[in-house]
Design a protein around this motif. Structure first.
Motif, short mmCIF file in Angstrom:
data_model
loop_
_atom_site.label_atom_id
_atom_site.label_comp_id
_atom_site.label_asym_id
_atom_site.label_seq_id
_atom_site.Cartn_x
_atom_site.Cartn_y
_atom_site.Cartn_z
N GLU A 1 0.83 -1.20 0.00
CA GLU A 1 0.00 0.00 0.00
C GLU A 1 0.86 1.25 0.00
N LEU A 2 1.86 1.31 0.88
CA LEU A 2 2.72 2.49 0.97
C LEU A 2 3.60 2.65 -0.28
N LEU A 3 4.06 1.52 -0.83
CA LEU A 3 4.83 1.59 -2.07
C LEU A 3 3.98 2.14 -3.21
N GLY A 4 2.73 1.72 -3.26
CA GLY A 4 1.83 2.23 -4.29
C GLY A 4 1.62 3.72 -4.17
N VAL A 5 1.47 4.19 -2.93
CA VAL A 5 1.32 5.63 -2.71
C VAL A 5 2.57 6.38 -3.17
N ALA A 6 3.75 5.83 -2.84
CA ALA A 6 5.01 6.48 -3.23
C ALA A 6 5.11 6.57 -4.76
N ARG A 7 4.72 5.49 -5.45
CA ARG A 7 4.78 5.50 -6.91
C ARG A 7 3.80 6.52 -7.50
N ASP A 8 2.60 6.60 -6.93
CA ASP A 8 1.61 7.56 -7.41
C ASP A 8 2.11 8.99 -7.26
N VAL A 9 2.71 9.28 -6.10
CA VAL A 9 3.22 10.62 -5.85
C VAL A 9 4.36 10.94 -6.82
N ALA A 10 5.29 9.98 -6.99
CA ALA A 10 6.42 10.21 -7.90
C ALA A 10 5.93 10.45 -9.33
N LEU B 1 1.76 17.60 -9.43
CA LEU B 1 1.88 17.75 -7.97
C LEU B 1 3.17 18.46 -7.64
N ASP B 2 3.06 19.52 -6.87
CA ASP B 2 4.23 20.26 -6.42
C ASP B 2 4.83 19.54 -5.21
N PRO B 3 6.13 19.22 -5.23
CA PRO B 3 6.73 18.54 -4.07
C PRO B 3 6.48 19.28 -2.77
N ALA B 4 6.35 20.59 -2.82
CA ALA B 4 6.10 21.37 -1.59
C ALA B 4 4.73 21.08 -1.00
N ASP B 5 3.83 20.51 -1.83
CA ASP B 5 2.47 20.22 -1.34
C ASP B 5 2.33 18.81 -0.77
N ILE B 6 3.43 18.05 -0.77
CA ILE B 6 3.37 16.68 -0.25
C ILE B 6 3.46 16.72 1.27
N ASP B 7 2.38 16.35 1.92
CA ASP B 7 2.35 16.29 3.38
C ASP B 7 1.59 15.04 3.79
N ALA B 8 1.39 14.87 5.10
CA ALA B 8 0.72 13.66 5.59
C ALA B 8 -0.69 13.53 5.04
N ALA B 9 -1.39 14.65 4.93
CA ALA B 9 -2.76 14.60 4.43
C ALA B 9 -2.80 14.14 2.97
#
Length: 301
Positions: free
Chosen positions: A159-168, A176-184
């Protein structure tokens, strides 16, 4: 000790534990371990162990309702379970389908407004199981007195790997701006997530590990963990009460640690910081020995 005397002793212990408890955790997660080993210990087929475990699951739902737990998540079928022999997987899928539909039709589920959902990589499940998931979801949609999450084809690391791939991917595409990546932002990309962070993880069967279960909602929340030796089909209400006692003891220890840190802060801060320090310390009134907190606050004045 005879079986009758043993039952009397267990009931007395249950009553003692209930008197000691101040409440219940909001969200309990259970790793239903030991079904196959239970069956082997009884000289039965493995599938009979899974059926016995399903009966404990029904009892667990009732215990949660009686004790005021608001959310229960059950680790029912992990991504690693796909590696089991095909005949065993199919028998498990049959049981999961049967129980999802039966639960969704139970009168007590509707009387107690139990919301049933599944979380995980549901598209990996057979169509008949996905249909049962949809059936349970539709039958209980709108209920919110008790949430029952069934983790199917679930793996926390995946699950966490999938989230990381989606964000990347979104960052690379400029969406997606890297500055907008937070816990939410990360949490919004998880599987259909539980409604609440996990307060207590329970694992029967003798293993003392959480097996990649709900790492964001449990480990991230520093959930209490309770490990016990009975296999899941042998798990009793008294074991559940012991687990809740472990949770409450951990919460009390956590509050005292926070209170002691706040007390140290009051003793070391400058006048400019004193107001904020006293506010923080005041939140933990009652977590320190009688008079110690009041004495420090008076000294600070």
């Amino acid at each position: 000790m005879s079986s009758r005397l043993r039952r009397v002793a267990v009931r007395a212990y249950e009553r003692l534990l209930e008197r000691e408890l101040d409440g219940a955790p909001t969200h309990v997660a259970v790793i239903q371990d030991g079904n196959r080993r239970y069956a082997e210990s009884q000289g039965k087929e493995r599938t009979q162990g899974h059926h016995a475990g399903a009966e404990t699951t029904e009892s667990m739902l009732r215990w949660c309702r009686d004790l005021g737990v608001e959310e229960l998540t059950l680790y029912t079928f992990s991504t690693e379970n796909f590696e089991r022999p095909e005949h065993e997987r199919e028998e498990l899928f049959d049981l999961i389908e049967e129980k999802l539909r039966a639960f969704a039709d139970r009168e007590e589920v509707h009387e107690n407004r139990v919301r049933i959902r599944a979380i995980g990589e549901l598209d990996r499940l057979p169509e008949r199981v996905r249909d049962a998931v949809d059936y349970a979801d539709e039958r209980t949609r709108g209920y919110d007195d008790l949430h029952l999450n069934v983790a199917l084809a679930y793996g926390g690391r995946a699950e966490l790997l999938g989230v990381a791939r989606d964000v990347a991917r979104d960052v690379a595409a400029g969406d997606l701006d890297p500055a907008d990546i937070d816990a939410a932002e990360l949490e919004s990309r998880l599987y259909d997530k539980p409604a609440r962070d996990v307060d207590l993880i329970i694992r029967p069967g003798g293993e003392e590990r959480t097996s990649n279960f709900l790492p964001w909602h449990a480990n991230g929340n520093e959930a209490a963990a309770f490990f016990c030796t009975p296999y899941w089909p042998e798990f009793r209400r008294v074991d559940f009460l012991r687990a809740i006692r472990t949770y409450e003891s951990r919460q009390e220890s956590w509050r005292r640690t926070r209170a002691e840190r706040a007390l140290a802060l009051v003793r070391s801060v400058t006048d400019r910081e004193l107001t904020e320090a006293k506010r923080v310390l005041g939140q933990f009134r009652g977590s320190l020995p009688d008079g110690e907190l009041d004495e420090e606050l008076e000294t600070a004045d």
